[in-house]
Each structure stands twice: as C-alpha cells, then as structure tokens.
Design a protein around this motif. Sequence first.
Motif, PDB file in Angstrom:
ATOM      1  N   THR A   1       5.224   6.301  -3.063  1.00 28.11           N
ATOM      2  CA  THR A   1       4.113   5.789  -3.862  1.00 28.11           C
ATOM      3  C   THR A   1       3.039   5.207  -2.953  1.00 28.11           C
ATOM      4  O   THR A   1       3.353   4.506  -1.998  1.00 28.11           O
ATOM      5  CB  THR A   1       4.590   4.683  -4.830  1.00 28.11           C
ATOM      6  N   ARG A   2       1.771   5.510  -3.280  1.00 28.75           N
ATOM      7  CA  ARG A   2       0.625   4.916  -2.585  1.00 28.75           C
ATOM      8  C   ARG A   2      -0.187   4.127  -3.598  1.00 28.75           C
ATOM      9  O   ARG A   2      -0.245   4.486  -4.771  1.00 28.75           O
ATOM     10  CB  ARG A   2      -0.289   5.984  -1.986  1.00 28.75           C
ATOM     11  N   TYR A   3      -0.867   3.083  -3.123  1.00 30.48           N
ATOM     12  CA  TYR A   3      -1.699   2.246  -3.980  1.00 30.48           C
ATOM     13  C   TYR A   3      -3.094   2.163  -3.385  1.00 30.48           C
ATOM     14  O   TYR A   3      -3.257   2.044  -2.174  1.00 30.48           O
ATOM     15  CB  TYR A   3      -1.117   0.833  -4.097  1.00 30.48           C
ATOM     16  N   LEU A   4      -4.106   2.195  -4.242  1.00 34.04           N
ATOM     17  CA  LEU A   4      -5.498   2.070  -3.824  1.00 34.04           C
ATOM     18  C   LEU A   4      -6.048   0.785  -4.421  1.00 34.04           C
ATOM     19  O   LEU A   4      -6.049   0.614  -5.643  1.00 34.04           O
ATOM     20  CB  LEU A   4      -6.315   3.274  -4.307  1.00 34.04           C
ATOM     21  N   TYR A   5      -6.506  -0.123  -3.548  1.00 35.18           N
ATOM     22  CA  TYR A   5      -7.005  -1.434  -3.972  1.00 35.18           C
ATOM     23  C   TYR A   5      -8.512  -1.527  -3.766  1.00 35.18           C
ATOM     24  O   TYR A   5      -9.075  -0.904  -2.877  1.00 35.18           O
ATOM     25  CB  TYR A   5      -6.345  -2.553  -3.160  1.00 35.18           C
TER      26      TYR A   5
ATOM     27  N   VAL B   1      -6.437  -3.352  -8.483  1.00 33.09           N
ATOM     28  CA  VAL B   1      -5.785  -2.069  -8.213  1.00 33.09           C
ATOM     29  C   VAL B   1      -6.574  -0.976  -8.924  1.00 33.09           C
ATOM     30  O   VAL B   1      -6.817  -1.056 -10.120  1.00 33.09           O
ATOM     31  CB  VAL B   1      -4.328  -2.070  -8.720  1.00 33.09           C
ATOM     32  N   PHE B   2      -6.986   0.045  -8.181  1.00 37.83           N
ATOM     33  CA  PHE B   2      -7.690   1.174  -8.772  1.00 37.83           C
ATOM     34  C   PHE B   2      -6.730   2.276  -9.191  1.00 37.83           C
ATOM     35  O   PHE B   2      -6.895   2.884 -10.232  1.00 37.83           O
ATOM     36  CB  PHE B   2      -8.712   1.762  -7.798  1.00 37.83           C
ATOM     37  N   ALA B   3      -5.747   2.571  -8.324  1.00 33.98           N
ATOM     38  CA  ALA B   3      -4.879   3.722  -8.596  1.00 33.98           C
ATOM     39  C   ALA B   3      -3.504   3.530  -7.973  1.00 33.98           C
ATOM     40  O   ALA B   3      -3.331   2.775  -7.018  1.00 33.98           O
ATOM     41  CB  ALA B   3      -5.508   4.997  -8.053  1.00 33.98           C
ATOM     42  N   GLN B   4      -2.548   4.245  -8.557  1.00 33.78           N
ATOM     43  CA  GLN B   4      -1.183   4.338  -8.035  1.00 33.78           C
ATOM     44  C   GLN B   4      -0.845   5.816  -8.021  1.00 33.78           C
ATOM     45  O   GLN B   4      -1.005   6.505  -9.024  1.00 33.78           O
ATOM     46  CB  GLN B   4      -0.232   3.568  -8.944  1.00 33.78           C
ATOM     47  N   GLU B   5      -0.379   6.317  -6.882  1.00 34.13           N
ATOM     48  CA  GLU B   5      -0.109   7.748  -6.763  1.00 34.13           C
ATOM     49  C   GLU B   5       1.347   7.989  -6.393  1.00 34.13           C
ATOM     50  O   GLU B   5       1.850   7.460  -5.412  1.00 34.13           O
ATOM     51  CB  GLU B   5      -1.009   8.369  -5.696  1.00 34.13           C
ATOM     52  N   THR B   6       2.026   8.769  -7.213  1.00 32.42           N
ATOM     53  CA  THR B   6       3.364   9.261  -6.893  1.00 32.42           C
ATOM     54  C   THR B   6       3.229  10.765  -6.721  1.00 32.42           C
ATOM     55  O   THR B   6       2.844  11.222  -5.673  1.00 32.42           O
ATOM     56  CB  THR B   6       4.378   8.882  -7.991  1.00 32.42           C
TER      57      THR B   6
ATOM     58  N   VAL C   1       0.811  -1.215   0.000  1.00 33.58           N
ATOM     59  CA  VAL C   1       0.000   0.000   0.000  1.00 33.58           C
ATOM     60  C   VAL C   1       0.843   1.263   0.000  1.00 33.58           C
ATOM     61  O   VAL C   1       0.365   2.319  -0.415  1.00 33.58           O
ATOM     62  CB  VAL C   1      -1.021   0.030   1.160  1.00 33.58           C
ATOM     63  N   LEU C   2       2.106   1.163   0.452  1.00 36.44           N
ATOM     64  CA  LEU C   2       3.012   2.314   0.448  1.00 36.44           C
ATOM     65  C   LEU C   2       4.422   1.863   0.114  1.00 36.44           C
ATOM     66  O   LEU C   2       4.870   0.814   0.580  1.00 36.44           O
ATOM     67  CB  LEU C   2       3.060   2.991   1.821  1.00 36.44           C
ATOM     68  N   ASP C   3       5.113   2.651  -0.701  1.00 35.03           N
ATOM     69  CA  ASP C   3       6.549   2.492  -0.934  1.00 35.03           C
ATOM     70  C   ASP C   3       7.245   3.652  -0.240  1.00 35.03           C
ATOM     71  O   ASP C   3       6.801   4.793  -0.347  1.00 35.03           O
ATOM     72  CB  ASP C   3       6.899   2.598  -2.425  1.00 35.03           C
ATOM     73  N   PHE C   4       8.321   3.355   0.462  1.00 36.51           N
ATOM     74  CA  PHE C   4       9.138   4.386   1.092  1.00 36.51           C
ATOM     75  C   PHE C   4      10.537   4.320   0.514  1.00 36.51           C
ATOM     76  O   PHE C   4      11.077   3.243   0.286  1.00 36.51           O
ATOM     77  CB  PHE C   4       9.238   4.161   2.606  1.00 36.51           C
ATOM     78  N   THR C   5      11.142   5.475   0.282  1.00 29.87           N
ATOM     79  CA  THR C   5      12.520   5.553  -0.166  1.00 29.87           C
ATOM     80  C   THR C   5      13.252   6.527   0.733  1.00 29.87           C
ATOM     81  O   THR C   5      12.747   7.603   1.023  1.00 29.87           O
ATOM     82  CB  THR C   5      12.607   6.019  -1.634  1.00 29.87           C
ATOM     83  N   GLY C   6      14.417   6.142   1.172  1.00 27.23           N
ATOM     84  CA  GLY C   6      15.191   7.031   2.030  1.00 27.23           C
ATOM     85  C   GLY C   6      16.250   6.273   2.787  1.00 27.23           C
ATOM     86  O   GLY C   6      16.663   5.194   2.392  1.00 27.23           O
ATOM     87  N   ASN C   7      16.634   6.827   3.922  1.00 25.94           N
ATOM     88  CA  ASN C   7      17.699   6.248   4.724  1.00 25.94           C
ATOM     89  C   ASN C   7      17.218   6.100   6.153  1.00 25.94           C
ATOM     90  O   ASN C   7      17.213   7.057   6.916  1.00 25.94           O
ATOM     91  CB  ASN C   7      18.941   7.142   4.655  1.00 25.94           C
ATOM     92  N   GLY C   8      16.762   4.895   6.512  1.00 31.53           N
ATOM     93  CA  GLY C   8      16.341   4.610   7.880  1.00 31.53           C
ATOM     94  C   GLY C   8      15.143   5.413   8.315  1.00 31.53           C
ATOM     95  O   GLY C   8      14.120   5.431   7.647  1.00 31.53           O
ATOM     96  N   ILE C   9      15.284   6.128   9.450  1.00 30.35           N
ATOM     97  CA  ILE C   9      14.156   6.872  10.008  1.00 30.35           C
ATOM     98  C   ILE C   9      13.783   8.086   9.158  1.00 30.35           C
ATOM     99  O   ILE C   9      12.758   8.711   9.392  1.00 30.35           O
ATOM    100  CB  ILE C   9      14.431   7.309  11.463  1.00 30.35           C
ATOM    101  N   TYR C  10      14.617   8.417   8.181  1.00 31.18           N
ATOM    102  CA  TYR C  10      14.348   9.573   7.332  1.00 31.18           C
ATOM    103  C   TYR C  10      13.665   9.192   6.029  1.00 31.18           C
ATOM    104  O   TYR C  10      13.615   9.972   5.089  1.00 31.18           O
ATOM    105  CB  TYR C  10      15.645  10.336   7.054  1.00 31.18           C
TER     106      TYR C  10
END
Length: 100
Positions: free
Chosen positions: A32-36, A43-48, A18-27
């Motif tokens: 990207t979010r996904y709506l199912y 899958v209805f939508a993908q949001e960047t 449902v969510l993609d995270f990119t970064g370094n640890g706690i930061y």
Amino acid sequence: MITATTNQEFVYDGDHVVLDFTGNGIYSSPTTRYLYGTAVDQVFAQETTTALWFMKDNQGSTQYLVDNGNGNGNAVPLSHYVYDGFGRVTSGDTQGWRAL
C-alpha cells in the motif's frame, strides 16, 4: 515443524505512513502507498491494486471514497461517510482504510 511468518512493516515520512510492506524479511514487497497533502493529516489517496481517492468536506472530513475509474475518467464512489457531532463515523465502511 517450520512455520513461516509474515511481517508487516512501514515506511514513514515524518509522522505519516507512506508505504506498507508485507512479507518475510528481505523479501517484503510494498502492498500500500499513501499520498499526503501539506495540511495536517491531509490524505489524498491510498493505493493498493488501484488508487482510492478521499473526497473531503470543508472541515476536512472524508465524505466519499472514490476509485480512479480504471483510467477512463469515470470515477466511481465506493463509500459515503456520515459522522456524528463528535466526529465518529456513523455510516460507511471503515475496514481497511488507515486514513479514516
């Protein structure tokens, strides 16, 4: 020499990302979010930076990927997908779309 690394992490709801995270640890920040829907792999939508909507046919295959029209109600088809008899995409850009 110190080298920074970037991690990609995921949040799941059951079997769905449902969510993609990119970064370094706690930061890390959500990228990207996904709506199912309630059906299997629906899958209805993908949001960047903008929402992208998956338009399906009667078999549930994505036929068009459509943007939200920048909120003005004029959605624009970004890609059209064609499949062979085995369900493989034969036409249409699938790079970067986890849901296809």
